[in-house]
Each structure stands twice: as structure tokens, then as C-alpha cells.
Design an enzyme around this catalytic site. Structure first.
Site, short mmCIF file in Angstrom:
data_model
loop_
_atom_site.label_atom_id
_atom_site.label_comp_id
_atom_site.label_asym_id
_atom_site.label_seq_id
_atom_site.Cartn_x
_atom_site.Cartn_y
_atom_site.Cartn_z
N ASP A 293 0.81 -1.21 0.00
CA ASP A 293 0.00 0.00 0.00
C ASP A 293 0.85 1.27 0.00
O ASP A 293 1.83 1.37 0.72
CB ASP A 293 -0.88 -0.03 1.26
CG ASP A 293 -1.83 1.13 1.32
OD1 ASP A 293 -2.71 1.21 0.46
OD2 ASP A 293 -1.67 1.99 2.23
N GLU A 335 0.87 -0.69 -5.02
CA GLU A 335 -0.22 0.27 -5.09
C GLU A 335 0.44 1.64 -5.16
O GLU A 335 0.78 2.24 -4.15
CB GLU A 335 -1.14 0.16 -3.87
CG GLU A 335 -2.46 0.87 -4.07
CD GLU A 335 -2.60 2.19 -3.32
OE1 GLU A 335 -3.60 2.88 -3.57
OE2 GLU A 335 -1.75 2.55 -2.50
#
Ligand code: GLC
Length: 653
Positions: A293, A335
Site C-alpha cells: 500500500d 499500489e
């Protein structure tokens, strides 16, 4: 076979062995000799890269040698403890890095909304299989901070499952069940920050020097202002600024996202060690993929926007090398919601060469497909694909139409500018279109925009954005919305190495209702597209006369066609054709041709200029031969054609 290789004498290579490898001999000797031999080989292949990246990051810090040896000793322990099924999966994927190109389809869901808890997800395996899913990304399920936690992205413990969702034992069982069903589980690994509730943050708040160093502090408002001059804002409306004042410390801590998400200081070696431990522990519970992330923000450099810094890539390469040694079955997914131009380094194609992530979100393609749909012309998609590089072997683009986040528009600025267009005006038109301000029926909402003229993001479920009227009455407007959704999904499935379906889209679920949003009471507009799985709709999925049935069957067909026609042994190499018909995109991939009509008018696409000699085309969904060189596409129509000749494979790496 890799696991039957000859055992090596541990002393055989001592002369040319680097000191860190020699120091690992005791750890290796404690491991079963067959495994130790494999690990020794992997250390030789990937260890030097790992060491070089760590040295670049932490080499100047005191005790670097001991740090590296203890990191690797702990890593080897994980490898020794890996359960046999995972060890075998490691060997199989290591031997065949192209496993990722087998035509996988992914699915993404919140655990609680999809199935209540992890045990509930296990019960949904047959549903996922029916849809043709081979990869399941469950949004954050680790223990989250109390109160607001950004949908779980504020992690309070990497070693525990969120109690309301289950236990680590449940996770292990679920991973095994999924693996049995041919589905790989993907977990978020939130690298950039932890919750202010995490033990590291609590200790830092209390002034523990060992943990103060885990975060970035600024002593004064002036120092904060000096940084802010260069930084962008992720949540300008609900969490303005990038720092939060911490009363107990009388100082500001760096918080790129929400104030309760404290950015980790990756320049401090123990942060790397602890996050690596978190990753390998999850891998040993059976997690097969990590969604890394907010990877773009990992490294802070004064005077820059602190995005995509070279050290962020070094960190990812080091994590990848660790996986390659301990758990090579694991896939790393970046991401990095950044313009296309910033993405090649995430695949190891930047200055810092070497394996990094296996896949990354193609957010520009996603946003471009929505802009193209709003404009009724395909050229922005064409431009994005033109900037999309071919990927190294074993790497694939993750494509998607919607996910749990907003559609971020600003990633498209470079392409729009390159096309000579006014980026602000074009993106604003898309924002207005999807907020329904142009009377075309879209039912999305702007996200984090300060006023009606700001461009940031858009929220909403797919069908609400494509213009499904409330209640989905039978008629033209509903048909139009369905066709528009089919067009975007088909494009994502055609281009993607790994297309991802967002939970609810396969049933045509609508936006979360006003009433439900009021109950959820949060400042975050993204709740609009975070519905609870609709059990009633799911029961209609086999009935083609229902809207859920139509959506489900369409996505299941796309997943099937992918496996049948787009399973390849190398990364996708796309060809983008110039056609005479305005608004129509024609793509070639391997033995397939994809036709996509972004206009609201029926068109005829003349295939003759596209391929010489003229192949025998079949229509993918009917498997019938194509009977004319002119293919009729309805408004917002799409179709895939296949031939027996590999016409369009050229530069695949
Ligand atoms: C990622 C997530 C998003 C979250 C953010 C901060 O972008 O997708 O939902 O808000 O990271 O963790």
C-alpha cells in the site's frame, strides 16, 4: 526438479563467499539439509541484490553487518518453518515465473462486507470459483486502530487479525482452503504508515527514543511549513496537510494520509526489519500476494514532493529479494497511484534495475477509460496505452474498472498535456459528468474537491457511474448503463495481465443508500461505493432475465474467455491499431483482437486494413466464425475476436 538438486558442501564456496553469507552457515546448518541446499542456492542468486539494496539504505549505520545477518537469520527461520504445501508452491512458481500469465482473474472485497468474517469468506469459495476467480484481494483484515481507521488501512498490529473478523488460525485455514480451490489470497501490507494505536506509535508518543526513531518528526510550525511547500495532499478536504501535532511530544509527526496514520521512517533500519518480519509471518500463514500500500510515499527527501524516490524502490527490491529467498511463491503488487510514467521503476525498469514488484495497478488506464466513456471518444485510452511499457517476464499489469478508492483523475495530466489538450478542462468535464451535473444520468460524487471546479477524485459504483437509473427500471437507460459497464470491463479484461473485479460489480450493485451512509457516519465519501454484498442479488445470478444475472454472466464469460484465449506464457504485448472509425479502439493481443466502441452510436468496423492476410476470425463469446469483414458494434458495444494465428505477438519480453 529444483528440490532434488545435489546437496552442496557448505564449506565448498567459502573462498568467494561474502562475509554475510559465511555468517549464515550456523543458521543454514540448523535447517533440514534438502531445504538448506535450496536456500543456499537462493541466497547465492538473490542475496547479493538484497545485500546491495540494504547497504545503499542502511550501510552507513553502525552495526550494519550484524543487522543484515540477524535479518537473514530470522528470514531463514521463516523458510525452515514454511509448511510443506507452501514450500512446494514456492518451488513450482520459482521454476515457472510465467505462472502469472495463465489468464488469472482477480476479485477484491472487504471481509466484513463480503462475508462477515474470514470463516464466511471460506464459505464463499464456490461463488468465487463460479465467477472464475484465481486471486482474491481481501482489503485490510489485520488488527486496526480503534475508531476511525481508514477502512483498516491504519494497522494496530501486523501479527493479529482484526478480532471482529477472526484469528490468525482462521487466516491460515482460509488460505489453505483457497489454495485448494486454485485461488491465491492477497493481503494488504500497509508499508507507509501505522495507526497511532500501534505499539510503536504509542511508545513514541510516550517519548521512548527507540520508537521515536520509527517516525518522522518536525519540531516547529516553521519546519512543517518548509516541508509542506513541496508536498501534495492526498485528502485535502478531510485531512488537509501532511503533519499532525502531538501534544505529548510538542512536535509534529508526518501523516501523509489521515492524522491517525503515522508515516514510518524507513531510513531507520529496524523499521525495515519489523516490516519484513510482518510480511514473512503472513506469508507463512499462507498469504500468497501482498498489496504494497502507498508504495510511492515510503522515502522522504527534503525539498521534493517525497514521492517515488529511488530509495522507495530500493526498499521494494530488498523486500522482493527477501521473498525470493524465503517465499518465492509470493507475488508483490505495487499500489502506486501515480502517472504511467512513474510506474516502470516499480517493475524494476528504472535506474535501479532488478526484480521489484510483479504487478502494479494501471490507474491511468482505469481513469482514461472513464474519461473516454464520458467523452464518447477513445483517444485518451490510446495515448495511455502508447505510454504503457512492455513488462519483464513474470510481470503483469493489474487492470480494473473500480476499486474501494475513488477514481483519481490527476494521473492523466501528462497524457492529456502530451495530446495538446487542456488537462484541467478535460478532467473537470469528466468530474462534472460523473457527478451527474451534465444531465447524462451518472450518479457519482466528487471526492476531496474543495469546490465544483476542483479536480481530484470521483466516487460511485460502476453501474451508478455508467448511468443506471435508480431502481434499474427496464428500458433504454438501463440498457445503456449496462452496455457502458460491459465496455469498460471488457477493456480491462482484454488489456490486463491481472484484471480485478470489485465486489458488487459482478451483481450490478448500486451505490450505498443515503440511509446506510448516514448510519456509517464518516467523513469519507468513498463509503458511497463500499456496499454490503447483496445476498438476494447473488441468488439471481443464474437468471439472465435479471440485472444481477446479466452482470454476473458477463463477467464470468470474460473470465472464461481470458483463460481460453489470453492465457500466455509471457507478459502481454498489446498492439494499438489506428482505425478509420472515430471513437473506436481496436487492440491486438496474441491471437485475439478486441474492439471497443466508446460512442453512443452503432458503428461498423472494417477489419480489412488491420490484418493481412485475412485470418479466420471467430467471435469469442459464440465461437462462431465471423461472416463478414465489417463488424457491427452497437452503441458502447465491444467484442473479442480470435484467430488461429498469432498475428499480434511481437515484442513480448
Ligand atoms: C491506499 C488505499 C486507501 C487508503 C490509503 C492510505 O491508497 O487504497 O484506501 O486510504 O492507502 O492507507
Amino acid at each position: 526438479m529444483v528440490h532434488t538438486m545435489t546437496l552442496q558442501d557448505p564449506s565448498a564456496h567459502h573462498e568467494c563467499e561474502p562475509a554475510w553469507l559465511t555468517a549464515l552457515q550456523p543458521a543454514l546448518s540448523a535447517i533440514d539439509p534438502l531445504r538448506a541446499a535450496v536456500l543456499r542456492r537462493r541466497l547465492r542468486t538473490h542475496g547479493a541484490r538484497l545485500h546491495a539494496r540494504l547497504q545503499g539504505l542502511y550501510g552507513q549505520q553502525a552495526g550494519f553487518h550484524d543487522f543484515t545477518v540477524s535479518l537473514l537469520t530470522a528470514a531463514l527461520k521463516h523458510a525452515a518453518q514454511r509448511e510443506e504445501a507452501l514450500w512446494q508452491l514456492d518451488l513450482a512458481r520459482e521454476a515457472r515465473p510465467e505462472w502469472l500469465h495463465a489468464g488469472l482473474t482477480g476479485y477484491c472485497a472487504y471481509v466484513d462486507k463480503f462475508a462477515g468474517n474470514l470463516q464466511g469468506v471460506a464459505a464463499q469459495v464456490p461463488y468465487l470459483q463460479e465467477l472464475g476467480i484465481g486471486y482474491l484481494h481481501l482489503l485490510p483484515f489485520l488488527k486496526a486502530g480503534q475508531g476511525a481507521n481508514d477502512g483498516g488501512f491504519a494497522v494496530a498490529s501486523f501479527a493479529d487479525v482484526e478480532p471482529s473478523l477472526g484469528t490468525m488460525a482462521d487466516l491460515q485455514v482460509l488460505c489453505a482452503d483457497l489454495r485448494q480451490a486454485g485461488i491465491s489470497l492477497c493481503s494488504d501490507l500497509v508499508l507507509n504508515h501505522v495507526s497511532h494505536d500501534h505499539a510503536w506509535a504509542r511508545a513514541a508518543r510516550e517519548g521512548d527514543a527507540a520508537f521515536l526513531a520509527y517516525f518522522h518528526w518536525r519540531p516547529s510550525a516553521e519546519a512543517v511549513a518548509a516541508e509542506e511547500r513541496h508536498l501534495k495532499q492526498v485528502f485535502p478536504a478531510t485531512a488537509p496537510g501532511n503533519f499532525t501535532f502531538i501534544e505529548e511530544r510538542q512536535a509534529w509527526v508526518w501523516t501523509t494520509f489521515y492524522p491517525y496514520q503515522w508515516d514510518l521512517n524507513w531510513a531507520h533500519a529496524p523499521v525495515f526489519r519489523d516490516m519484513a518480519e510482518a510480511m514473512l509471518n503472513l506469508a507463512n500463514h499462507g498469504v500468497e500476494a501482498f498489496r504494497l500500500d502507498s508504495t510511492g510515499y515510503l522515502w522522504k527527501r527534503e525539498g521534493t514532493d517525497c514521492q517515488n524516490q529511488p530509495e522507495a524502490h530500493a526498499i521494494l527490491q530488498a523486500l522482493r529479494a527477501l521473498c525470493d529467498i524465503v517465499a518465492p511463491a509470493c507475488l508483490l503488487k505495487a499500489e502506486a497511484i501515480m502517472p504511467t510514467q512513474a510506474l516502470p521503476p516499480y517493475f524494476g525498469l528504472g535506474e535501479l534495475q532488478g526484480p521489484q514488484c510483479h504487478t502494479a495497478y494501471h490507474s491511468s488506464l482505469m481513469a482514461a477509460s472513464w474519461v473516454a466513456l464520458a467523452e464518447g471518444r477513445e483517444d485518451i485510452v490510446r495515448e495511455v496505452l502508447r505510454h504503457t511499457p512492455d513488462l519483464p517476464k513474470g510481470c503483469a499489469w493489474l487492470t480494473y474498472v473500480r476499486c474501494h478508492d475513488d477514481i483519481g483523475w490527476n494521473v492523466l495530466r501528462p497524457e492529456l498535456t502530451a495530446m495538446g489538450r487542456d488537462a484541467q478542462a478535460s478532467l473537470l468535464a469528466a468530474v462534472q459528468h460523473y457527478a451527474g451535473r451534465d444531465g447524462q444520468g451518472a450518479r457519482g460524487a466528487s471526492f476531496q474537491a474543495s469546490d465544483d471546479h476542483a479536480v481530484h477524485g470521483t466516487n460511485g459504483m460502476t453501474l451508478a457511474l455508467t448511468g443506471l437509473p435508480p431502481g434499474a427500471p427496464a428500458g433504454d437507460a438501463t440498457e445503456r448503463a449496462l452496455a457502458r459497464m460491459g465496455l469498460l470491463q471488457s477493456l480491462s479484461f482484454f488489456v490486463g495481465g491481472l484484471p480485478l473485479v470489485y465486489m458488487g460489480d459482478e451483481l450490478g450493485q448500486d451505490n450505498v443508500s443515503e440511509a446506510e451512509l448516514t448510519v456509517r457516519a464518516g467523513p469519507d465519501g468513498r463509503e458511497l461505493h463500499r456496499p454490503v454484498f447483496d445476498e438476494v442479488a447473488a441468488r439471481q445470478r443464474h437468471d439472465p432475465s435479471t440485472l444481477p444475472g446479466r452482470c454476473f454472466q458477463q463477467l464470468a464469460s470474460l473470465a472464461r474467455w481470458r483463460r481460453r484465449h489470453l492465457a500466455e506464457d509471457r507478459p502481454v504485448s498489446l498492439r494499438v491499431f489506428q482505425t478509420a472509425e472515430p471513437g473506436v479502439l481496436v487492440l491486438g493481443r496474441g491471437q485475439a483482437l478486441g474492439l471497443f466502441n466508446f460512442t453512443g452510436q452503432p458503428v461498423q468496423v472494417d477489419l480489412r486494413p488491420l490484418a493481412q492476410p485475412w485470418p479466420l476470425w471467430q467471435v469469442a463469446d459464440t465461437c462462431r466464425p465471423l461472416d463478414s469483414e465489417l463488424v457491427a458494434l452497437p452503441a458502447f458495444g465491444q467484442c473479442w475476436l480470435t484467430s488461429s494465428t498469432d498475428l499480434y505477438a511481437d515484442s513480448g519480453a
